[in-house]
Motif scaffolding. Structure first.
Motif, PDB file in Angstrom:
ATOM      1  N   ALA A  54       0.817  -1.216   0.000  1.00  9.59           N
ATOM      2  CA  ALA A  54       0.000   0.000   0.000  1.00  9.59           C
ATOM      3  C   ALA A  54       0.841   1.252   0.000  1.00  9.59           C
ATOM      4  N   HIS A  55       1.960   1.213   0.733  1.00 11.26           N
ATOM      5  CA  HIS A  55       2.789   2.408   0.843  1.00 11.26           C
ATOM      6  C   HIS A  55       4.261   2.017   0.950  1.00 11.26           C
ATOM      7  N   GLU A  56       4.918   2.081  -0.171  1.00  9.37           N
ATOM      8  CA  GLU A  56       6.357   1.821  -0.228  1.00  9.37           C
ATOM      9  C   GLU A  56       7.087   3.119   0.107  1.00  9.37           C
ATOM     10  N   ILE A  57       7.954   3.063   1.112  1.00  8.50           N
ATOM     11  CA  ILE A  57       8.724   4.248   1.485  1.00  8.50           C
ATOM     12  C   ILE A  57      10.195   3.877   1.552  1.00  8.50           C
ATOM     13  N   SER A  58      11.038   4.890   1.676  1.00 10.00           N
ATOM     14  CA  SER A  58      12.472   4.645   1.782  1.00 10.00           C
ATOM     15  C   SER A  58      12.771   3.808   3.012  1.00 10.00           C
ATOM     16  N   PRO A  59      13.663   2.819   2.894  1.00  9.37           N
ATOM     17  CA  PRO A  59      14.037   2.035   4.072  1.00  9.37           C
ATOM     18  C   PRO A  59      14.937   2.780   5.040  1.00  9.37           C
ATOM     19  N   ILE A  60      15.433   3.958   4.654  1.00  9.69           N
ATOM     20  CA  ILE A  60      16.299   4.731   5.544  1.00  9.69           C
ATOM     21  C   ILE A  60      15.449   5.259   6.704  1.00  9.69           C
ATOM     22  N   GLY A  61      15.757   4.813   7.897  1.00 13.00           N
ATOM     23  CA  GLY A  61      14.946   5.106   9.068  1.00 13.00           C
ATOM     24  C   GLY A  61      14.206   3.884   9.572  1.00 13.00           C
ATOM     25  N   GLY A  62      14.113   2.848   8.736  1.00  7.99           N
ATOM     26  CA  GLY A  62      13.572   1.563   9.169  1.00  7.99           C
ATOM     27  C   GLY A  62      12.118   1.591   9.593  1.00  7.99           C
ATOM     28  N   GLN A  63      11.274   2.340   8.872  1.00  8.20           N
ATOM     29  CA  GLN A  63       9.885   2.467   9.311  1.00  8.20           C
ATOM     30  C   GLN A  63       8.911   1.576   8.549  1.00  8.20           C
ATOM     31  N   SER A  83      -6.482   7.320   8.397  1.00  6.54           N
ATOM     32  CA  SER A  83      -5.479   7.285   9.453  1.00  6.54           C
ATOM     33  C   SER A  83      -4.182   6.656   8.979  1.00  6.54           C
ATOM     34  N   ARG A  84      -4.273   5.521   8.279  1.00  6.28           N
ATOM     35  CA  ARG A  84      -3.066   4.816   7.848  1.00  6.28           C
ATOM     36  C   ARG A  84      -2.364   5.555   6.710  1.00  6.28           C
ATOM     37  N   ARG A  85      -3.121   6.238   5.861  1.00  2.93           N
ATOM     38  CA  ARG A  85      -2.479   7.051   4.817  1.00  2.93           C
ATOM     39  C   ARG A  85      -1.726   8.210   5.465  1.00  2.93           C
ATOM     40  N   LEU A  93       2.210   8.917   5.078  1.00  3.87           N
ATOM     41  CA  LEU A  93       2.740  10.200   4.614  1.00  3.87           C
ATOM     42  C   LEU A  93       3.767  10.742   5.605  1.00  3.87           C
ATOM     43  N   ARG A  94       3.456  10.636   6.897  1.00  5.54           N
ATOM     44  CA  ARG A  94       4.373  11.110   7.926  1.00  5.54           C
ATOM     45  C   ARG A  94       5.685  10.323   7.890  1.00  5.54           C
ATOM     46  N   ALA A  95       5.578   9.001   7.749  1.00  3.64           N
ATOM     47  CA  ALA A  95       6.774   8.165   7.682  1.00  3.64           C
ATOM     48  C   ALA A  95       7.587   8.452   6.431  1.00  3.64           C
ATOM     49  N   SER A  96       6.888   8.692   5.311  1.00  2.64           N
ATOM     50  CA  SER A  96       7.584   8.979   4.062  1.00  2.64           C
ATOM     51  C   SER A  96       8.346  10.296   4.146  1.00  2.64           C
ATOM     52  N   ARG A  97       7.711  11.298   4.765  1.00  4.11           N
ATOM     53  CA  ARG A  97       8.396  12.592   4.923  1.00  4.11           C
ATOM     54  C   ARG A  97       9.610  12.447   5.836  1.00  4.11           C
ATOM     55  N   GLN A  98       9.465  11.664   6.900  1.00  2.00           N
ATOM     56  CA  GLN A  98      10.595  11.470   7.795  1.00  2.00           C
ATOM     57  C   GLN A  98      11.733  10.753   7.086  1.00  2.00           C
ATOM     58  N   ALA A  99      11.394   9.750   6.281  1.00  2.00           N
ATOM     59  CA  ALA A  99      12.425   9.049   5.512  1.00  2.00           C
ATOM     60  C   ALA A  99      13.115   9.999   4.548  1.00  2.00           C
ATOM     61  N   GLY A 100      12.334  10.911   3.946  1.00  2.00           N
ATOM     62  CA  GLY A 100      12.928  11.905   3.059  1.00  2.00           C
ATOM     63  C   GLY A 100      13.899  12.814   3.789  1.00  2.00           C
TER      64      GLY A 100
END
Length: 376
Positions: free
Chosen positions: A278-287, A322-324, A328-335
């Motif tokens: 559903a939401h692929e994000i950068s693995p940097i940060g391990g979230q 809620s999960r989106r 989004l919050r996790a993706s921004r943090q990874a960025g």
């Protein structure tokens, strides 16, 4: 007819299966691989995910098997820049580092204890049909064609999800100018259980402790990796940080590039996308793995309510919203994590690091940064 078919027996699919089985539901988990992979990519478990794993009864064994990272330390050009404690959660004042293979083994044992036949390996899903009354799944296996029917299906088959490609064939992805190589080596550094960031002009080097006297190293590259070896990775670490790694102790080398992809909807009729599907994000940060577990923890009780015959339409909309938002919050943090690790001119990096160190001396700022890094 089954209640739920889950595609993917990685950490997220296994946890979803365990939660549903504990709720008394009939579940099958289909996995394309014949055996579990011994490779460990995801290693960090954050406090909110630990709390959900504890509710499922699997946290204690994981906590006993892992390393408790209670602080992160940043260095630059051989000088300490700052320290950040991960002690904000009153129950789990640490980030837990556990190799993914161990995590999957513990989760699989939990599932098998609940239902020895729940996991079907060697099942390569070929077809998924939602006929509005049930979901029909067809899979190829070594024993021939398998067909299953369930009330609901969950796609926990990762960033390359077959399900997502079928329900959202044109979902765009975003690529980043960041490439990395990582590897595990015997730990002779003296950093103990600390996570260590080396903020270097040529790019960041990250280092995390693992059980058994092993430490993982992650190095940002200037271009996608072209077949680096353990010796090459050890040399990169040495040149940037001064740390000496013994290439002969290496147990894993893996390179990766970064992209993100975020589905606006997770629920598609009787099919639900979960975790990286559903939401692929950068693995940097391990979230990423943690995000998937929190998805599962939020979804399982909604499924239970649905099976009792209650209308869950509004609840599902709130779940997706809620999960989106969390993704989004996790993706921004990874960025932000990736931006922190990009190359800078030495004099610019010195100025940036001084500002960073001063900011972390302010308790409110340090608390905010700690909450972001620990997903609280």
């Amino acid at each position: 007819m089954l209640d739920v078919v889950i595609v993917g027996a990685g950490p997220v699919g296994l946890f979803m299966g365990a939660l549903l089985l504990q709720g008394g539901h009939q579940v099958r988990i289909l996995e394309r691989r014949i055996t579990r992979s011994g490779r460990s990519r995801a290693i960090g478990i954050h406090p909110p995910a630990l709390a959900e794993l504890a509710r499922a009864g699997v946290a204690d064994e994981l906590i006993a098997a892992g390393v408790h990272i209670r602080q992160g330390v940043a260095y630059s050009q051989r000088q300490k820049v700052a320290t950040l404690a991960f002690d904000g959660d009153p129950v789990y004042p640490f980030i837990l580092a556990v190799p993914q293979a161990i995590t999957e083994n513990i989760l699989e044992k939990t599932v098998m204890a609940l239902d020895p036949g729940a996991i079907i390996r060697g099942a390569d899903v070929q077809e998924v049909v939602d006929d509005f009354r049930s979901v029909h799944i067809v899979a190829d296996s070594s024993s021939g064609r398998r067909e299953l029917r369930a009330s609901l299906a969950v796609a926990a088959d990762g960033a390359h999800s077959l399900f997502r490609q079928r329900v959202l064939p044109h979902l765009p992805s975003r690529s980043y100018p960041d490439s990395y190589i990582m590897g595990d080596f015997a730990d002779t550094t003296g950093h103990g259980s600390d996570a260590v960031l080396f903020l270097e002009p040529a790019g960041i080097v990250e280092s995390f402790p693992l059980p058994g006297g092993v430490r993982r190293w992650v190095v940002r590259l200037g271009a996608p990796d072209n077949g680096s070896t353990a010796a090459g990775l050890a040399e990169l670490v040495g040149v940037r940080t001064g740390e000496v790694l013994d290439a002969g102790t290496n147990t894993m080398v893996s390179a990766f590039e970064v992209r993100s992809r975020l589905a606006k909807r997770m629920v598609h009729g009787r099919l639900v996308l979960l975790g990286d599907a559903a939401h692929e994000i950068s693995p940097i940060g391990g979230q990423g793995m943690n995000l998937g577990w929190l998805d599962a923890a939020a979804l399982a009780p909604i499924m239970g309510t649905s099976f009792r015959g209650d209308d869950v339409g509004r609840i599902l909309k709130n779940f997706e919203k809620s999960r989106r938002s969390a993704a989004l919050r996790a993706s921004r943090q990874a960025g932000l994590n990736m931006a922190l690790g990009r190359p800078l001119a030495p004099h610019v990096m010195v100025a940036r690091n001084k500002l960073f160190a001063r900011a972390l001396q302010v308790p409110a700022v340090a608390g905010l940064v700690e909450r972001r890094f620990t997903m609280r």
